[in-house]
Design an enzyme around this catalytic site. Structure first.
Site, mmCIF file in Angstrom:
data_model
loop_
_atom_site.group_PDB
_atom_site.id
_atom_site.type_symbol
_atom_site.label_atom_id
_atom_site.label_comp_id
_atom_site.label_asym_id
_atom_site.label_seq_id
_atom_site.Cartn_x
_atom_site.Cartn_y
_atom_site.Cartn_z
ATOM 1 N N LYS A 32 0.832 -1.214 0.000
ATOM 2 C CA LYS A 32 0.000 0.000 0.000
ATOM 3 C C LYS A 32 0.865 1.261 0.000
ATOM 4 C CE LYS A 32 -2.140 -1.114 3.810
ATOM 5 N NZ LYS A 32 -1.513 -2.425 4.012
ATOM 6 N N THR A 33 1.822 1.294 0.922
ATOM 7 C CA THR A 33 2.677 2.471 1.002
ATOM 8 C C THR A 33 3.487 2.597 -0.292
ATOM 9 O OG1 THR A 33 2.776 2.206 3.383
ATOM 10 C CG2 THR A 33 4.435 3.623 2.401
ATOM 11 N N ASP A 218 -1.943 7.713 3.657
ATOM 12 C CA ASP A 218 -1.531 6.370 4.095
ATOM 13 C C ASP A 218 -2.156 6.095 5.465
ATOM 14 O OD1 ASP A 218 -0.299 3.929 4.081
ATOM 15 O OD2 ASP A 218 1.760 4.679 4.228
ATOM 16 N N GLU A 219 -2.306 4.835 5.818
ATOM 17 C CA GLU A 219 -2.864 4.444 7.129
ATOM 18 C C GLU A 219 -4.224 5.106 7.360
ATOM 19 O OE1 GLU A 219 -1.160 2.259 8.906
ATOM 20 O OE2 GLU A 219 0.946 2.505 8.305
ATOM 21 N N GLN A 249 -5.558 -2.965 10.868
ATOM 22 C CA GLN A 249 -4.453 -2.294 11.551
ATOM 23 C C GLN A 249 -4.883 -0.988 12.206
ATOM 24 O OE1 GLN A 249 -0.420 -2.574 9.661
ATOM 25 N NE2 GLN A 249 -1.595 -3.311 7.927
ATOM 26 N N ARG A 610 5.095 -7.239 10.996
ATOM 27 C CA ARG A 610 6.312 -6.462 10.752
ATOM 28 C C ARG A 610 7.459 -7.365 10.316
ATOM 29 N NH1 ARG A 610 4.134 -2.866 9.152
ATOM 30 N NH2 ARG A 610 2.308 -4.137 9.508
HETATM 31 P P1 ATP Z 1 1.654 -2.079 5.967
HETATM 32 O O1 ATP Z 1 0.221 -2.529 5.968
HETATM 33 O O2 ATP Z 1 2.442 -2.809 6.980
HETATM 34 O O3 ATP Z 1 1.787 -0.613 5.994
HETATM 35 P P2 ATP Z 1 2.035 -1.981 3.132
HETATM 36 O O4 ATP Z 1 0.828 -2.593 2.533
HETATM 37 O O5 ATP Z 1 2.120 -0.517 3.138
HETATM 38 O O6 ATP Z 1 2.265 -2.598 4.558
HETATM 39 P P3 ATP Z 1 4.599 -1.846 1.865
HETATM 40 O O7 ATP Z 1 5.381 -1.442 3.027
HETATM 41 O O8 ATP Z 1 4.287 -0.865 0.812
HETATM 42 O O9 ATP Z 1 3.262 -2.593 2.352
HETATM 43 O O10 ATP Z 1 5.289 -3.083 1.159
HETATM 44 C C1 ATP Z 1 5.753 -4.207 1.894
HETATM 45 C C2 ATP Z 1 7.024 -4.750 1.260
HETATM 46 O O11 ATP Z 1 6.730 -5.378 0.030
HETATM 47 C C3 ATP Z 1 8.018 -3.666 0.947
HETATM 48 O O12 ATP Z 1 9.307 -4.156 1.200
HETATM 49 C C4 ATP Z 1 7.818 -3.423 -0.529
HETATM 50 O O13 ATP Z 1 8.968 -2.909 -1.143
HETATM 51 C C5 ATP Z 1 7.502 -4.822 -1.015
HETATM 52 N N1 ATP Z 1 6.690 -4.825 -2.241
HETATM 53 C C6 ATP Z 1 5.495 -4.256 -2.409
HETATM 54 N N2 ATP Z 1 5.039 -4.481 -3.650
HETATM 55 C C7 ATP Z 1 5.953 -5.209 -4.292
HETATM 56 C C8 ATP Z 1 6.074 -5.766 -5.622
HETATM 57 N N3 ATP Z 1 5.130 -5.615 -6.535
HETATM 58 N N4 ATP Z 1 7.176 -6.462 -5.892
HETATM 59 C C9 ATP Z 1 8.150 -6.642 -4.992
HETATM 60 N N5 ATP Z 1 8.102 -6.151 -3.733
HETATM 61 C C10 ATP Z 1 7.028 -5.437 -3.388
HETATM 62 MG MG MG Z 2 2.286 0.857 4.751
#
Ligand code: ATP
Ligand code: MG
Length: 679
Positions: A32-33, A218-219, A249, A610
């Site tokens: 997402k981020t 975000d969040e 979350q 995490r």
């Molecule tokens: P959270 O809910 O904990 O905030 P999030 O959904 O924001 O998590 P991110 O932090 O954006 O998730 O991504 C999690 C990990 O996965 C990061 O290391 C990111 O670089 C990796 N990632 C995300 N998308 C891809 C992709 N398409 N290919 C490879 N790695 C990815």
């Molecule tokens: Mg995130």
């Protein structure tokens, strides 16, 4: 350089969605981020001016990281002019340019908690309610809550049969009036006033909507009503609002976060494009399965089917430790062995806990083993003023010639030895070339010393001398320390000096932790004495994390310690989730007296997710409280994780062995990781 091909199809469609409301509702670690940072980069590459981009998040750390990621993708120059910030700093921006319209001057101050407390106490006194059962903290909490729900002082309603609320109804308008007279706003005003300005001034609203054509949050699951209202205003006209979040979350209900903001987004913004991300890129299969197994016990949530193609990975290790010290020791052992086995850096490890006071045992052990660490959202235990004060007593008792420590405590707690007298004592000691300690013993010879001050000095000498004798009894070290605490009445002094009662309470608790540290030392040492304890403590004085330089701390290769709340959005190859016990996680009662088991479970879910490669869960059978041992019960969340995912251990010696094949598959993961980190 940023490449759309690095994204999966759902992520890509979110990133390339340029106009209209967009909701990305997806589980942890699904990117997402990353979608937000890529979308910002993509917009810039499409020619959108940086000034039109606004990205909001909840903590300064998260905002900083987001800005850094975008800079890495498109270069620093391309980011100039965009706003990547927290809600509150956006509020400051809006107020800085426009607060005159609310009758404030532009150089307004922002009142932090201690200032607010003082003001409320003054007002309570003014209306003759300083002896009422409600304290300043409770009243501030109610006012803050009202502001988060956009209830102004004029519209605040008294609740039936709620005496605190009628007091708040009296105080709240006076509080706002006083703030205005001081040309000050509090933290919550930053948002409430921003909303008021945009609601009352059509020209401002128009300007801001035009300025921020592309908005991202975000969040989003943690937005409260005032934040939601602000977003809705800013997006009016174009609805170019992209929000990402995970209802699982949501961990700030106690501060008014309203989960229905994310669940109702589609209804509130007609024409919303909804995208779900289901692939988790962060964690191994076992970690993800454990997270899913825990969170599915919450009733009110959107169903998600998170999956990963990264393989099962190592099992989750659960260590039932004998006590808090054993827990800290086992974490250290694991850090050493995992670091060696998988060629990891210290920065690959994080220790997470529910409450900040849990950091003490870990900090102590990390310092003891000379492992660098950074503590996020808290001050290092032995650097805290209240701890240094007590240690200064012990050091003076041990060695009265230690003048730095002697001066630290000569008038702490206050015993009537003013600064002028201290100056005279120091001057006399220099002139006569005798130590301060000696001067204090013959203080009557110091010129211009009044009788009362001289008597205070002599009783200080008497106190130190008595404790010099008492601390010589090795079997009574703990008791003597306790006696020192109660004789000095340090807790009273802290409550007198610290205006914020919650902060005072925390500081007193920290001092009590020192008793636990002494009691641990006694348990571990064959021939204990005060000098030995101080030696151990002074090892901790070594700066292992770079001197007060936040930036260098962040870059240092160090183990991260932080609370579950601060860990949101972050990821680490190896995570230790500590204190999996009833009372800690779920926590007994927050200071706000709300207990919401679902929110505690979401915190646990945040913690588990995490971890990228390896998750260790730990809990203790007993813990020290006020230096005594107390029985503990394992967290209910543990029993929600299927046994097949867990490797349990009560004996640290047998804990580390994994079956051959699993160990092998785990290490291939770690080999990849260490390549990624360039090790
Ligand atoms: P959270 O809910 O904990 O905030 P999030 O959904 O924001 O998590 P991110 O932090 O954006 O998730 O991504 C999690 C990990 O996965 C990061 O290391 C990111 O670089 C990796 N990632 C995300 N998308 C891809 C992709 N398409 N290919 C490879 N790695 C990815
Ligand atoms: Mg995130």
């Amino acid at each position: 350089m940023f490449d759309l091909n690095s994204l999966n199809p759902q992520q890509r469609s979110a990133v390339t969605h340029n106009k209209g409301p967009l909701l990305l509702l997806a589980g942890a670690g699904s990117g997402k981020t990353r979608v937000i940072t890529c979308r910002i980069s993509h917009l810039r590459q499409q020619g959108v001016p940086a000034e039109q981009i606004l990205a909001l998040t909840f903590t300064n750390k998260a905002a900083r990281e987001m800005a850094e990621r975008v800079q890495e993708m498109i270069g620093r120059n391309a980011t100039k002019g965009m706003v990547i910030a927290t809600f509150h700093s956006l509020g400051v921006r809006i107020l800085k340019s426009n607060i005159d319209r609310l009758g404030f001057k532009k150089n307004f101050s922002i009142y932090a908690s201690a200032d607010q407390q003082r003001l409320i106490r003054d007002l309570l006194r003014e209306i003759g309610a300083d002896n009422s059962s409600a304290d300043a903290d409770q009243i501030l909490w109610r006012i803050s809550n009202a502001k988060n729900h956009l209830i102004s002082a004029d519209s605040y309603q008294v609740q039936d049969r709620d005496p605190v609320s009628s007091l708040v109804a009296t105080i709240y308008p006076r509080y706002q009036k006083a703030l205005k007279a001081f040309n000050a706003v509090d933290f919550d005003d930053l948002l409430m006033f921003s909303v008021q300005l945009l609601e009352q001034h059509a020209d401002l609203l128009k300007d801001y909507c035009k300025r921020f054509q592309y908005q991202m949050v975000d969040e989003y699951q943690d937005t409260n009503p005032v934040q939601y209202r602000l977003l809705k205003l800013l997006a009016s006209g174009h609805s170019n609002l992209c929000v990402v979040g995970d209802d699982d979350q949501s961990i700030y209900a106690f501060r008014g976060a309203d989960i229905s903001n994310i669940l109702d987004f589609e209804h509130d913004f007609p024409g919303t494009k909804v995208i779900k991300l289901e692939q988790n890129y962060r964690s191994t299969g076992n970690i993800l399965a454990a997270a899913n197994a825990v969170i599915k016990n919450n009733q009110k949530r959107t169903e998600k089917a998170l999956w990963t193609d990264s393989g099962a990975g190592a099992k989750i290790e659960y260590h039932l430790c004998t006590d808090g010290e054993d827990e800290a020791r086992q974490v250290m052992e694991k850090i050493h062995s995992e670091k060696y086995r998988h060629k990891l850096n210290y920065g690959d490890f994080a220790i997470l806990y529910r409450t900040n006071s849990q950091s003490r045992a870990f900090e102590e052990q990390l310092r003891y083993e000379n492992i660098p660490y950074v503590l996020i959202g808290g001050q290092q235990f032995f650097d805290r003023k209240e701890i240094k004060d007590v240690i200064a007593y012990l050091k003076t008792v041990q060695n009265p010639a230690d003048e730095v420590n002697l001066l630290r405590i000569l008038n702490y707690p206050k015993r009537g030895i003013g600064e002028g007298s201290i100056d005279r004592i120091i001057r006399y000691s220099a002139d006569q070339n005798i130590s301060l300690w000696k001067v204090l013993q013959q203080v009557n010879q110091v010129p211009e010393m009044n009788d009362r001050t001289a008597a205070a000095c002599l009783s200080f000498v008497e106190l130190i001398t008595r404790y010099r004798k008492n601390f010589k009894q090795p079997l009574r070290l703990l008791e003597t320390l306790q006696e020192l605490f109660s004789e000095l009445k340090l807790a009273d002094e802290i409550y007198r000096q610290e205006k914020d009662p919650q902060a005072a309470k925390r500081r007193v608790e920290n001092q009590e932790e020192l008793l636990n540290s002494m009691s641990t030392y006694l348990d571990r040492t064959e021939a204990p004495n005060l000098a030995g304890y101080l030696e151990r403590i002074s090892l901790f004085d070594d700066e292992t994390v770079g001197k007060n330089d936040k930036e260098s701390k962040l870059k240092l290769d160090a183990v991260t310690l932080m609370s579950l709340h601060s860990s949101k959005g972050l990821e680490f190859p190896v995570v230790f989730l500590a204190g999996l016990e009833e009372g800690f996680l779920p926590h007994k009662k927050s200071i706000y007296e709300t207990f919401d088991i679902d929110e505690e479970r979401r915190l646990c879910y945040v913690g588990i997710t995490r971890a990228q490669q390896q998750l260790f869960m730990l809990g203790a059978q007993q813990r020290r409280k006020y230096g005594k041992l107390e029985q503990r019960e394992a967290s209910r969340f543990l029993s929600e994780i299927p046994d097949t995912l867990l490797q349990k251990s009560t004996d640290k010696n047998s804990a580390t062995q994994q079956p051959e094949d699993e160990a092998a598959s785990a290490s291939s993961f770690f080999d990849n990781i260490s390549q990624m980190f360039g090790d």
